[in-house]
Design a protein around this motif. Structure first.
Motif, short mmCIF file in Angstrom:
data_model
loop_
_atom_site.label_atom_id
_atom_site.label_comp_id
_atom_site.label_asym_id
_atom_site.label_seq_id
_atom_site.Cartn_x
_atom_site.Cartn_y
_atom_site.Cartn_z
N UNK A 77 -98.02 -126.51 10.98
CA UNK A 77 -97.66 -125.54 12.02
C UNK A 77 -96.17 -125.44 12.27
N UNK A 78 -95.36 -125.41 11.21
CA UNK A 78 -93.90 -125.36 11.35
C UNK A 78 -93.43 -123.96 11.76
N UNK A 79 -92.53 -123.90 12.74
CA UNK A 79 -91.91 -122.67 13.19
C UNK A 79 -90.41 -122.90 13.32
N UNK A 80 -89.61 -121.88 12.95
CA UNK A 80 -88.15 -122.00 13.06
C UNK A 80 -87.64 -121.09 14.17
N UNK A 81 -86.44 -121.38 14.65
CA UNK A 81 -85.84 -120.59 15.72
C UNK A 81 -85.42 -119.22 15.21
N UNK A 82 -85.33 -118.23 16.10
CA UNK A 82 -84.81 -116.91 15.70
C UNK A 82 -83.36 -117.06 15.24
N UNK A 83 -82.82 -116.06 14.52
CA UNK A 83 -81.43 -116.15 14.06
C UNK A 83 -80.48 -116.46 15.21
N UNK A 84 -79.57 -117.40 15.00
CA UNK A 84 -78.58 -117.75 16.02
C UNK A 84 -77.26 -118.12 15.36
N UNK A 85 -76.17 -117.72 15.99
CA UNK A 85 -74.82 -118.00 15.47
C UNK A 85 -74.66 -117.54 14.02
N UNK A 86 -75.37 -116.48 13.67
CA UNK A 86 -75.27 -115.95 12.31
C UNK A 86 -76.22 -116.58 11.32
N UNK A 87 -76.88 -117.66 11.69
CA UNK A 87 -77.77 -118.36 10.77
C UNK A 87 -79.16 -117.73 10.77
N UNK A 88 -79.71 -117.55 9.58
CA UNK A 88 -81.10 -117.10 9.44
C UNK A 88 -81.83 -118.11 8.56
N UNK A 89 -83.12 -118.27 8.80
CA UNK A 89 -83.90 -119.28 8.08
C UNK A 89 -84.91 -118.64 7.15
N UNK A 90 -85.02 -119.20 5.95
CA UNK A 90 -86.04 -118.81 4.99
C UNK A 90 -87.00 -119.99 4.83
N UNK A 91 -88.29 -119.73 5.05
CA UNK A 91 -89.31 -120.78 4.99
C UNK A 91 -90.12 -120.65 3.71
N UNK A 92 -90.26 -121.77 2.99
CA UNK A 92 -91.03 -121.81 1.75
C UNK A 92 -92.29 -122.65 1.95
#
Length: 244
Positions: A77-92
């Motif tokens: 059940x992994x979830x990442x934060x919304x984009x912040x400080x220019x960072x975006x996350x890609x989940x594999x």
């Protein structure tokens, strides 16, 4: 007075070396990629893990962070934060070799990698990356999150080394989460309560670092006070006293 100068010189040298040692130790400790909190209860649910990434280069910024989650003991059940400080996350996601049975059904795949890009961590700065989870495994005592940190000059630091029990910490240690036994009669709550972990997940590292620095500063202050006392005593003893 020559004796006083000699003693003061030696005391000053000792104090300077102690200060340098404290500052060097703090710098080394803060340069590692770490996960916070450092412990959770086995099988904990609905919590947050914070990966703290400091920039240890003087002339380059961190532009990419890759965290690899274990799949032999998967985090569900992994979830990442919304984009912040220019960072975006890609989940594999990865297909699990051994599916995990839960109250909600059988899980056949889990997150194996999270890659953050688009932002920048400058020299002397750090960035916290928060990852929420639904459930931690209950069949292991630790989780290792191997991490790659890429800089703007193309250099990649591989935080992937694991220390064997009793060995010294390696040069590039991977972030490690220790999983502890559940409290008696507790089937779901983490080592610290879920609410507490959410509230303090991103600040426990700062508290730990602050404690270490506080102890170091206390030692330095004690050294300075001792130096002052020695100076006073020497100067006082060096003056001619009245006849008794």
């Amino acid at each position: 007075m020559s004796i006083a100068r000699t003693v003061l010189g030696r005391a000053g040298a000792v104090t300077a070396l102690a200060a340098a040692g404290v500052l060097a130790a703090a710098g080394i400790a803060s340069a590692h990629v770490t996960v916070h909190p450092e412990t959770y209860a086995k099988g904990a649910t609905d919590g947050v893990l914070t990966f703290r990434v400091p920039n240890e280069e003087d002339t380059a910024g961190t532009t990419k962070v890759q965290v690899f989650l274990p799949t032999d003991h998967p985090v569900l059940g992994v979830l990442v934060s919304p984009p912040q400080d220019g960072w975006t996350a890609k989940v594999t996601n990865t297909k699990l070799k051994t599916p995990v049975k839960t109250d909600d059904g059988t899980i056949t795949d889990a997150v194996s990698e999270i890659t953050w890009t688009g932002g920048r961590i400058g020299p002397g700065q750090y960035q916290d990356f928060n990852v929420a989870f639904g459930q931690l495994p209950d069949d292991t005592g630790r989780l290792t999150f191997k991490t790659l940190q890429t800089y703007s000059d193309g250099k990649t630091v591989r935080w992937i080394e694991e220390a064997a029990k009793g060995d010294e910490e390696p040069e590039n240690p991977a972030p490690v989460l220790t999983l502890t036994a559940k409290p008696a009669g507790d089937d779901s709550t983490p080592a610290t309560s879920t609410k507490a972990s959410k509230a303090t997940g991103s600040t426990e590292s700062a508290s730990s670092d602050g404690t270490a620095r506080g102890l170091g500063i206390t030692g330095l202050v004690a050294g300075v006070l001792g130096l002052a006392a020695a100076t006073y005593a020497l100067l006082r003893n060096g003056r001619p006293g009245k006849a008794s």
